[in-house]
Design an enzyme around this catalytic site. Structure first.
Site, PDB file in Angstrom:
ATOM      1  N   CYS A  74     -94.524  26.791  47.691  1.00 46.92           N
ATOM      2  CA  CYS A  74     -94.400  25.904  46.530  1.00 46.92           C
ATOM      3  C   CYS A  74     -93.807  24.557  46.895  1.00 46.92           C
ATOM      4  O   CYS A  74     -93.782  23.640  46.077  1.00 46.92           O
ATOM      5  CB  CYS A  74     -93.569  26.572  45.442  1.00 46.92           C
ATOM      6  SG  CYS A  74     -94.261  28.156  44.980  1.00 46.92           S
ATOM      7  N   HIS A 122     -97.282  26.038  36.641  1.00 44.98           N
ATOM      8  CA  HIS A 122     -96.890  25.827  38.032  1.00 44.98           C
ATOM      9  C   HIS A 122     -98.003  26.245  38.986  1.00 44.98           C
ATOM     10  O   HIS A 122     -97.966  27.325  39.554  1.00 44.98           O
ATOM     11  CB  HIS A 122     -95.593  26.617  38.297  1.00 44.98           C
ATOM     12  CG  HIS A 122     -95.175  26.674  39.725  1.00 44.98           C
ATOM     13  ND1 HIS A 122     -95.271  25.598  40.581  1.00 44.98           N
ATOM     14  CD2 HIS A 122     -94.642  27.686  40.468  1.00 44.98           C
ATOM     15  CE1 HIS A 122     -94.822  25.961  41.781  1.00 44.98           C
ATOM     16  NE2 HIS A 122     -94.454  27.219  41.739  1.00 44.98           N
ATOM     17  N   CYS A 149     -87.768  24.989  44.970  1.00 48.36           N
ATOM     18  CA  CYS A 149     -87.618  26.215  45.753  1.00 48.36           C
ATOM     19  C   CYS A 149     -88.999  26.715  46.161  1.00 48.36           C
ATOM     20  O   CYS A 149     -89.991  26.427  45.503  1.00 48.36           O
ATOM     21  CB  CYS A 149     -86.890  27.279  44.945  1.00 48.36           C
ATOM     22  SG  CYS A 149     -87.723  27.705  43.398  1.00 48.36           S
TER      23      CYS A 149
END
Lengths: 300, 425
Positions: free
Chosen positions: B92, B382, B412
């Site tokens: 990510c 996301h 994160c």
């Protein structure tokens, strides 16, 4: 000025095929049970009428499937060849009408020219209009132009002129119509392997279910050993190859030459010259290879 | 530290609205979406036909045929085909890491301009064939005789027909990211209520951003979607409180409402030198000043999986001589509301800051009114590699619009990693 026949809904392709379809396959008439149109009822001239359907919106799923089969990136705008598919039932309806001089399935699409005046949003309602004009002699028979226009809110956004050939009965003194010019040297390009079911896959996303593209048996009825790729698929695939280079407004013109037998391999080649892009589809390998398509893209 | 000879500036950004899994983008591939995001950026910045220094981007869930995803996407756009591209990957953190990569090349004078981008589709996800079947097929491919091929084929078992579908799971722990986050939430004593409150604020802020026109030059509609599919403008903590926990068992605090949904989407950010931008009439929005990446040991269970940003930020602050409170805006990626709250709690905790970070005192609290002021991942969704670009574009515009300031980005990532950066205007 041609009479405009305003339609309320998109004609059903299934019904149109049932009306005109099998009757035009050589040999099928021997069955003797099909509702064939007597030749006497067909007119000698192109009908002086336009078919018009307002407010047609592309189906997003349909656009996505079409984009996948033809190699276009799935965008928020329509692929440059897509209004052809949207208007296909209108084209067939025009040619299926009793007054049309020819039966549609025996006709051969020999050239096509599309002009996109601006990007067309995939969600834009389009007013579609089709008309057949310019019946003229051709060395191999008679030809006419199938015109499709798409406008949005009164503004012309897209148009197409397809050259359609009816074999036989033509003036042999007619001159061959010039295709797009092809420069001497086309750059090395791409090689595409076309699967045997390409015709069926394109038929599913375009509605063009001419049996010549679907199955060896259907192709044999027209004198081909194997199914042949739709000309409009080859045009769409070439335009997809040029994406990123077309700009918002352009004209793309192609002439369809030797049919592409399926399965098969074809080579795409292109050359940029003074803002124009010439391109061609040829058979694979070196030396004298058959030319399947010649085309030119001109920015506006 | 020695001053950088020059700094990269954010000149423009674009993303497509984010969609929930198997929603409006179900038929779009990573390449389709990334091309759309790049083309929108080209339009917005007026850089059609430009040869850029580099386009760096990536996707977390990637088909093997997409080995050159960024380059292939670029070739479908109006960016000059002579522009090189590279694929990058850091789970990510991919989107932000790509921006750091391009900014570093600009700062070093290796390129004058570049695009950082990212995309992910959880709808059009790769499905691999069963490992056993793969072994047999490789054996058949390597076989020298037909007899060997037939022998290899005889090893196929019916159970091998079942394909391998990618799971949102940490390879070395076998636990999903949500389960990891639930452990962190329990360790840090993060209650359900503040998580739901954070989620509701995220939706409210993003909805206000759209309503106020803030997103107009950040987002380009795609496939009929004009706003993020996951956005629920009328979301309230009371409604969110009704949802059942999905991670951490029956007593868990994490729900589908305070965790990010699986999403599809793409984003892209144009970076360059100030001069390169000025030559094209592009005003700098913000400078990418510095960045830091950290990793923790989640395998040895010495730290929670998503706690790496809590380590990266203090290191970055120390290098820049800054305090945590020296920022006008904070963009902390809301993978889970609990992840944001664990990170903030850690920075306020004297024991964590002393024992884990080796500091004399805690970093202290932040002004929560400066956090994710135009919404976060809980509202927007996301699509893993696209989140970094969304946040960089968002923060750069916010800093520019307020006439200057400093902003902190914290993201994160899987594998116990964290990517953080500072933007200034």
């Amino acid at each position: 000025m041609a009479r405009v026949r305003e339609l309320a809904t998109m004609p059903s392709l299934g019904g149109l095929y049932a009306r005109v379809g099998l009757g035009s396959i050589p040999g099928a008439s021997l069955l003797g049970r099909l509702p064939l149109l007597p030749a006497s009822r067909r007119g000698a001239e192109l009908p002086d009428e336009r078919l018009r359907l307002a407010g047609v919106v592309a189906d997003r799923d349909g656009v996505a499937r079409y984009a996948r089969v033809c190699g276009f990136t799935l965008r928020d705008e329509l692929p440059g060849t897509y209004p052809h598919v949207m208007s296909f039932p209108l084209q067939l309806a025009l040619m299926a009408s009793g007054s049309f001089p020819f039966s549609p399935l025996g006709l051969v699409h020999i050239a096509d020219e599309i002009t996109q005046h601006r990007r067309v949003g995939a969600g834009e309602p389009l007013d579609l209009e089709v008309e057949a004009v310019g019946l003229r002699p051709h060395p191999k028979g008679r030809a006419f132009t199938l015109v499709v226009r798409a406008s949005a809110g009164g503004e012309p956004v897209w148009e197409e002129a397809g050259t359609i050939l009816r074999r036989g009965g033509g003036g042999t003194d007619a001159v061959r119509e010039p295709g797009p010019p092809v420069p001497e040297e086309l750059g090395a390009g791409a090689e595409w392997r076309l699967p045997g079911d390409l015709g069926r896959r394109y038929a599913a996303v375009s509605g063009d279910r001419n049996p010549i593209h679907l199955h060896p048996l259907g192709a044999r009825a027209f004198g081909f050993s194997r199914p042949i790729a739709h000309g409009m698929w080859t045009m769409a695939r070439c335009l997809a190859q040029l994406e990123g280079r077309t700009g918002d407004a352009f004209t793309v013109a192609v002439s369809f030459r030797k049919p592409v037998l399926l399965p098969g391999r074809v080579c795409f080649a292109m050359a940029e010259h003074g803002g124009r892009i010439a391109f061609a589809l040829r058979g694979p390998g070196a030396g004298e290879t058959p030319v399947h398509l010649r085309g030119e893209l001109r920015p506006i | 530290m020695s001053p950088s000879p020059r700094q990269a500036v954010v000149l423009a950004s674009n993303r497509i609205p984010f969609a929930r899994q198997s929603g409006p983008y179900a038929r779009a591939s990573n390449q389709d979406m990334l091309t759309a995001a790049l083309d929108g950026l080209v339009d917005r910045a007026g850089i059609a036909g430009e040869r850029l220094g580099e386009v760096a981007g990536g996707a977390v869930l990637k088909h093997s045929r997409d080995f050159n995803l960024t380059r292939e996407s670029l070739l479908g756009t109006r960016i000059a085909p002579e522009t090189p591209a590279c694929d990058v990957g850091q789970a990510c953190g991919t989107g932000l890491e790509a921006a750091i990569l391009v900014a570093n090349k600009i700062a070093l004078g290796q390129v004058e301009s570049g695009i950082a981008c990212g995309v992910d589709s959880t709808s059009d996800a790769p499905i691999a064939i069963n490992e056993g079947l793969r072994g047999v097929l490789l054996e058949i491919n390597a076989a020298r005789s037909n007899l060997d091929r037939v022998r290899a084929l005889g090893k196929v078992r019916p159970g091998q027909i079942v394909p391998e579908i990618p799971r949102n799971e940490e390879p070395r722990t076998g636990m999903s990211m949500g389960e990891h986050a639930a452990i962190m939430a329990r360790e840090w004593g993060i209650a359900r209520e503040p998580q739901d409150e954070l989620a509701a604020v995220s939706h409210r802020n993003l909805a206000a951003a759209y309503d106020g026109g803030f997103e107009d030059d950040l987002v380009t509609a795609y496939l009929g979607l004009e706003r993020d599919h996951n956005l629920r403008p009328d979301s309230t903590p009371e409604q969110l409180a009704k949802l059942d926990p999905v991670f951490g068992g029956a007593e868990g605090t994490m729900t589908a409402g305070n965790s990010t949904p699986l999403s599809d989407g793409a984003s892209a950010v144009l970076l360059g030198t100030e001069e390169w931008g000025a030559e094209r009439g592009l005003a700098p929005l913000a400078r990418l000043v510095d960045a830091e990446t950290a990793a923790i040991d989640h395998v040895g269970a010495r730290e929670g999986l998503l706690m790496a940003p809590a380590y990266a930020v203090p290191r970055l602050l120390a290098r820049r001589g800054l305090e945590l409170q020296d920022f006008d805006l904070y963009e902390i990626h809301e993978a889970f509301a609990s992840q944001v709250l664990c990170t903030l709690a850690a920075w306020e905790d004297p024991v964590f800051c002393r024992e884990r970070l080796g500091r004399d005192g805690p970093l202290g609290p932040i002004d929560r009114d400066r956090l994710n002021v135009r919404g976060g991942s809980l509202a927007a969704g996301h699509p893993f590699a696209a989140t970094g670009g969304r946040i960089v574009g968002n923060l750069a515009k916010l800093l520019s619009a307020r006439g200057g300031g400093r902003g902190l980005i914290s993201i994160c990532a899987a594998g116990g990693q964290g990517v953080v950066a500072i933007l200034e205007s």
